[in-house]
Enzyme design. Structure first.
Site, PDB file in Angstrom:
ATOM      1  N   LYS A  19       0.827  -1.228   0.000  1.00 23.69           N
ATOM      2  CA  LYS A  19       0.000   0.000   0.000  1.00 23.69           C
ATOM      3  C   LYS A  19       0.847   1.258   0.000  1.00 23.69           C
ATOM      4  CE  LYS A  19      -2.242  -0.255   3.902  1.00 23.69           C
ATOM      5  NZ  LYS A  19      -1.738  -1.455   4.552  1.00 23.69           N
ATOM      6  N   ARG A  68      -9.565   1.921   8.182  1.00 14.82           N
ATOM      7  CA  ARG A  68      -9.310   0.484   8.286  1.00 14.82           C
ATOM      8  C   ARG A  68     -10.531  -0.241   8.865  1.00 14.82           C
ATOM      9  NH1 ARG A  68      -3.369   1.202   8.801  1.00 14.82           N
ATOM     10  NH2 ARG A  68      -2.294  -0.777   8.956  1.00 14.82           N
ATOM     11  N   ARG A 119      11.772  -6.954   5.865  1.00 16.04           N
ATOM     12  CA  ARG A 119      11.848  -5.512   5.602  1.00 16.04           C
ATOM     13  C   ARG A 119      12.813  -4.818   6.573  1.00 16.04           C
ATOM     14  NH1 ARG A 119       6.164  -2.265   5.277  1.00 16.04           N
ATOM     15  NH2 ARG A 119       6.041  -2.614   7.510  1.00 16.04           N
ATOM     16  N   ARG A 131      11.206  -2.454  11.820  1.00 16.57           N
ATOM     17  CA  ARG A 131      10.103  -1.891  12.603  1.00 16.57           C
ATOM     18  C   ARG A 131       9.761  -2.851  13.730  1.00 16.57           C
ATOM     19  NH1 ARG A 131       5.267   0.139   8.688  1.00 16.57           N
ATOM     20  NH2 ARG A 131       4.062  -0.811  10.348  1.00 16.57           N
ATOM     21  N   ARG A 173      -0.944  -8.872  13.275  1.00 16.48           N
ATOM     22  CA  ARG A 173      -1.463  -7.754  12.463  1.00 16.48           C
ATOM     23  C   ARG A 173      -2.332  -8.282  11.320  1.00 16.48           C
ATOM     24  NH1 ARG A 173       3.874  -5.043  10.765  1.00 16.48           N
ATOM     25  NH2 ARG A 173       2.636  -3.548   9.621  1.00 16.48           N
TER      26      ARG A 173
HETATM   27  P1  AMP Z   1       0.886   0.808   8.977  1.00 22.00           P
HETATM   28  O1  AMP Z   1       2.148   1.590   8.837  1.00 22.00           O
HETATM   29  O2  AMP Z   1      -0.180   1.240   8.042  1.00 22.00           O
HETATM   30  O3  AMP Z   1       1.136  -0.692   8.936  1.00 22.00           O
HETATM   31  O4  AMP Z   1       0.320   1.127  10.453  1.00 22.00           O
HETATM   32  C1  AMP Z   1       1.083   0.834  11.599  1.00 22.00           C
HETATM   33  C2  AMP Z   1       0.170   0.717  12.814  1.00 22.00           C
HETATM   34  O5  AMP Z   1      -0.486   1.968  13.036  1.00 22.00           O
HETATM   35  C3  AMP Z   1      -0.961  -0.302  12.697  1.00 22.00           C
HETATM   36  O6  AMP Z   1      -0.540  -1.620  12.990  1.00 22.00           O
HETATM   37  C4  AMP Z   1      -1.938   0.253  13.737  1.00 22.00           C
HETATM   38  O7  AMP Z   1      -1.490  -0.029  15.054  1.00 22.00           O
HETATM   39  C5  AMP Z   1      -1.803   1.755  13.533  1.00 22.00           C
HETATM   40  N1  AMP Z   1      -2.781   2.271  12.540  1.00 22.00           N
HETATM   41  C6  AMP Z   1      -2.501   2.889  11.352  1.00 22.00           C
HETATM   42  N2  AMP Z   1      -3.630   3.244  10.727  1.00 22.00           N
HETATM   43  C7  AMP Z   1      -4.652   2.862  11.527  1.00 22.00           C
HETATM   44  C8  AMP Z   1      -6.065   2.942  11.425  1.00 22.00           C
HETATM   45  N3  AMP Z   1      -6.665   3.494  10.354  1.00 22.00           N
HETATM   46  N4  AMP Z   1      -6.805   2.434  12.433  1.00 22.00           N
HETATM   47  C9  AMP Z   1      -6.217   1.876  13.514  1.00 22.00           C
HETATM   48  N5  AMP Z   1      -4.901   1.747  13.673  1.00 22.00           N
HETATM   49  C10 AMP Z   1      -4.105   2.248  12.693  1.00 22.00           C
END
Ligand code: AMP
Length: 215
Positions: free
Chosen positions: A15, A87, A126, A159, A170
């Site tokens: 994404k 999400r 990663r 990360r 996740r």
């Molecule tokens: P990402 O970088 O998109 O994988 O997001 C990292 C983390 O941020 C996720 O595992 C969630 O803990 C949090 N997060 C990001 N976007 C959202 C969202 N729209 N709703 C809830 N948690 C989010």
């Protein structure tokens, strides 16, 4: 003209990469919820402090916190690619209301489909340079010498939420919440499904076909 896009997909579906490419190609603002949250954590802001424990555990940050945080970041942007928000169906409804109040709406939602085993391989390999943010993958795109950035020699980092246990969690969290979200956009007639496997340029081409088809 397609100018308001949302990318949906499991963690590791590409994404972020695809949203960045699409934003460049079509001159849209890239709004990545995870990146914004990580910046808030690094700053030690109130939102960052509230979100950190959820993020470290691979859980979703509560809807109310996410909604106010991202709607604030989105503001009155006309042209954007949303990456990682909404999400959940609750977040999607809140976004619809906020956009509607200013005469805007999402033009297209692209769902990137990737298998669980591909996600696990992609995420656990990663690594990033903490200084220049160059991205690597230990098997697909490794640095020239072990775990060190080719550009500035800094030790690469993973990360905290890319450890194998947290990645699996996740994925489970994603699968649990995604169906109502997709249904929401299917009903609105804006959902397009794109295969997320393969090299990033081929995926970008598939997204372009979906986006251009929708413009
Ligand atoms: P990402 O970088 O998109 O994988 O997001 C990292 C983390 O941020 C996720 O595992 C969630 O803990 C949090 N997060 C990001 N976007 C959202 C969202 N729209 N709703 C809830 N948690 C989010």
């Amino acid at each position: 003209m397609v100018s308001r896009v949302l990318l949906v997909g499991p963690p590791g579906s590409g994404k972020g990469t695809q949203a960045r490419k699409l934003a460049e190609r079509r001159n849209l603002t890239h709004i990545a919820s995870g990146e914004l949250l990580r910046a808030s954590v690094a700053e030690g802001s109130e939102t960052g402090l509230a979100a950190k424990s959820y993020m470290d555990a691979g859980d979703y940050v509560p809807d109310d916190l996410m909604i106010s945080f991202i709607l604030d970041a989105l503001g009155s942007q006309e042209y954007f690619v949303l990456d990682g928000f909404p999400r959940t169906a609750v977040q999607a409804e809140a976004l619809d209301v906020a956009l509607d109040q200013t005469g805007r709406a999402l033009d297209i939602v692209v769902q990137l489909q990737v298998t669980d085993s591909e996600v696990i391989t992609r995420l656990t390999g990663r690594r990033t340079c903490p200084v220049c943010h160059r991205a690597y993958h230990m098997s697909n795109n490794p640095p020239a010498s072990d775990e060190v950035c080719d550009d500035d020699g800094t030790g690469l980092v993973r990360r905290t939420d890319d450890s194998p246990e947290t990645v699996q969690h996740r994925l489970d969290v994603y699968r649990q919440a995604v169906d109502p979200l997709l249904l929401h956009y299917k009903r609105a007639g804006v959902l397009f499904v794109v295969a997320g496997q393969g090299d990033p340029d081929s995926v970008a081409q598939r997204i372009d076909e979906a986006v251009l088809g929708g413009s």
